[in-house]
Design an enzyme around this catalytic site. Sequence first.
Site, PDB file in Angstrom:
ATOM      1  N   ASP A 146       0.850  -1.197   0.000  1.00 44.25           N
ATOM      2  CA  ASP A 146       0.000   0.000   0.000  1.00 44.25           C
ATOM      3  C   ASP A 146       0.884   1.246   0.000  1.00 44.25           C
ATOM      4  OD1 ASP A 146      -2.348   1.489   0.198  1.00 44.25           O
ATOM      5  OD2 ASP A 146      -2.303   1.449   2.395  1.00 44.25           O
ATOM      6  N   GLU A 153       2.641   5.140  -3.942  1.00 41.65           N
ATOM      7  CA  GLU A 153       2.658   6.081  -5.084  1.00 41.65           C
ATOM      8  C   GLU A 153       4.012   6.763  -5.237  1.00 41.65           C
ATOM      9  OE1 GLU A 153       0.269   5.847  -2.696  1.00 41.65           O
ATOM     10  OE2 GLU A 153      -0.873   4.562  -4.050  1.00 41.65           O
ATOM     11  N   ASP A 164      -8.775   3.630  -2.079  1.00 43.42           N
ATOM     12  CA  ASP A 164      -9.720   4.129  -1.071  1.00 43.42           C
ATOM     13  C   ASP A 164     -10.980   4.724  -1.683  1.00 43.42           C
ATOM     14  OD1 ASP A 164      -7.838   3.275   0.687  1.00 43.42           O
ATOM     15  OD2 ASP A 164      -7.016   5.264   1.102  1.00 43.42           O
TER      16      ASP A 164
HETATM   17  C1  GLC Z   1      -4.604   3.262   2.894  1.00 40.67           C
HETATM   18  C2  GLC Z   1      -5.112   2.032   2.164  1.00 40.67           C
HETATM   19  C3  GLC Z   1      -6.188   1.371   2.979  1.00 40.67           C
HETATM   20  C4  GLC Z   1      -5.640   1.027   4.358  1.00 40.67           C
HETATM   21  C5  GLC Z   1      -5.096   2.263   5.031  1.00 40.67           C
HETATM   22  C6  GLC Z   1      -4.372   1.945   6.335  1.00 40.67           C
HETATM   23  O1  GLC Z   1      -5.587   4.222   2.991  1.00 40.67           O
HETATM   24  O2  GLC Z   1      -5.540   2.323   0.879  1.00 40.67           O
HETATM   25  O3  GLC Z   1      -6.676   0.234   2.328  1.00 40.67           O
HETATM   26  O4  GLC Z   1      -6.653   0.478   5.131  1.00 40.67           O
HETATM   27  O5  GLC Z   1      -4.159   2.911   4.187  1.00 40.67           O
HETATM   28  O6  GLC Z   1      -3.306   1.118   6.122  1.00 40.67           O
END
Ligand code: GLC
Length: 785
Positions: free
Chosen positions: A413, A416, A491
């Site tokens: 995650d 980017e 998200d």
């Molecule tokens: C980001 C991710 C999400 C995750 C959060 C905390 O927003 O896209 O899926 O739950 O981080 O790690």
Amino acid sequence: MTKLSVLAILLCSRAAAIDLTGLRHVGDIASFVKTDAGIVLACADGSEVRIVVLAPDLIRVRAAFLHKLSGRDHSWAIEKTSWTAPRWSLSEESGALRIATGEIELIMHRSPLQLDFRDPATHRTINADQQPMLFDPQSGTVAAARKLGLDEHFYGLGEKAARLDKRRGEFTMWNSDTFGYQEGTDPIYQSVPFYIGWQHGAAYGIFLDNSYRTHFDFGASSQEYAAFSAEGGEMDYYFFQGPSIKKILARYTELTGRMPMPPMWALGHQQSRYSYYPDTLAEEIVRRYRQEDLPLDALHLDIHYMDGFRVFTWNPQRFPNPKGFTDKLRAQGVKVVTIVDPGIKYRDPGYTVYEQGAAQDFFLKRTDGRPYVARVWPGDSVFVDYTKDAAARWWGDLHRAYTDAGVAGIWNDMNEPSDFNDQTGKSQMDVVTYDGGENSPYAKNRNLFALNEARATYEGLHRLLPNQRPYLITRAGYAGIQRYATVWTGDNRATWEALAVSLPMFMGLGLSGEPFAGADIGGFTGRTDAELLVRWYEVGFLTPFCRNHADMTSPDHEPWRFGKYYEDIIRKYLKLRYRLLPFLYTALEEAHRTGMPVVRPLLLNYQEDEDALGIDDEFMIGADLLAAPILKADRTSRPVYLPKGLWFDYWTGAAQQGGRMVRVEAPLETVPLFVRGGAILPTGPDMNYVGEKPSDPLRFEVYPDSQGEAFATLYEDDGLTESYRQGQFRRTTVTLRRGVIELSAPQGSFDPGRRTMVFSIRRAAEVRIPDDGRPHRIPVPHAAR
Ligand code: GLC
């Protein structure tokens, strides 16, 4: 919607149109040199244009302006660089040079220098420069403008929160953390600068392999051209000749690589939330799943499993015995996936990950030698330069912290990369990436960061668990990401609009080489309600990635949270997904082998059907199953477009002719589902996790076409190891013709064990035979002819 959120949408939803004014045109052709692979054009202004014939339907165009092309020709996106010497010829015509392959005729006008890709048989233009290529020596911008057809439509561009058809749209590629994005937010997480143009049934493709910030303008700012540009680097694009989109996709995924087979359980239902902890609570969730008789294959641990958000650590209070925890879940058929963010806590005494990385100079730095310190979950953090081989290897090996603990999948995650100090990347422009010794700028590497992270992770998992298929999920990516990771769409919101736009997002990803995708079921941020959750499952039960996930502050929305009535419907769809696994897995293997996506727009299967062109509120799974989900609140019926041919209502078995719009009843319990006449769906028994039982009986649901014929293949393998690459799979072909079912001798050496095969034929009686691995001819009682 509040005034503020309207404003927020307006502010973040406009990508910059491509402004060609003030850019210079490339000079005329002054001379040229023919090479083995193509031709090099020397231009009057010192620019160089290199045309490379890679395959009869694939030509690469590279250009540098006011100077020659650089020596290093490398792209992180590309997997295949050469094909067996394609036949082509070069000829000179008045005012132009002409390259001809069997499938493309490329006319290179000398003055001004414009490229015109034509059909060699008819000499009609497929796609052509509307003006010479453009550049700006000051800013480094490079651009091309192609003639825009009146009936031209545009598809692809990977993950875009936009409709399927991108005509009149403008889009930017700049990997961005866009929490709560919605339709129109652009750019979002991934960058795949590849698109397909369609006109009058014929398609071509363009892949702009430039990882700088790129822009695409499909007639948003001009009636005359569709343009693409990059804010740096070379002009470097590949032209794919169709006319079939499937053919273009096959080539594109040959060039940038195809998805390796993930473990079969990755197709199972997955549950997540930000975050399940401690271990006893996570165990409680799994117990509840089993108690409720709800299928589940994976549980995701979000950032709170870590010790102070330090990656590669476990919080000793919350997860005192990680291996014991994963063992307990595995005994119930549930695999654990852990989130791994790229940010490594900075200057953290005793945190060996930071200390080792710093000691070996593995972290990204600015031009003045200071580390690039970003702000993410652990606070001040640094990122690995994954383009350094030793750093990538070190990163990959760190995953031993997970594999030793029995973790089965990794969730990348925030890559980017997200930086709370500055999400735009502006203040990171002086960050340098090793990049094969080029020490190239951030402007080039931001969009590549996640791709290189995924590569390092994938290769690490392969080393740690040899012969097992790595399972990775990533948020960001660049073209080629499918070689290493599956993706989810980040998200999203718990809104009907978010559910609706997820369909064209999956289809756009599929048309860009990324077949394994899904969205957070129920919506990540905000509050979902029972109806929305159920309708979301009526989409998600068919998408390769099928995961329920919610934000830290979102109310819980696991399947049982809204009461029995809703839970029963969700169970019905999850059970159906597991019965459909043989069908879904076969579609997945096709994606792995050919690049054809699992989730397809009608357009892909019915390319010449103009009525199917704009449809992005329906989708198909492979070639045979069509879903037309309800995407609005409080609706119990909808119009459904069925392409030409015979279609069976999955629920009632009723057959009807397509080529028209029909109104279909869809109470909350029912998602309109249709099976193509001529299809055979291989299905298995009810299961609560992959591998719970053998696929016995294996049931072939046969839907004869109007000639009484049907056909299918079934793909099987062990679902876990790499041995399928050595021929340990089984491909079975089933044909219904003239009242007889023919079962082929299976291909491949995988042995699924003894079982019964059941053939259930619409409008005919059922037949059962033992599967003895031999070919069979089975007369169909009361055949539907
Ligand atoms: C980001 C991710 C999400 C995750 C959060 C905390 O927003 O896209 O899926 O739950 O981080 O790690």
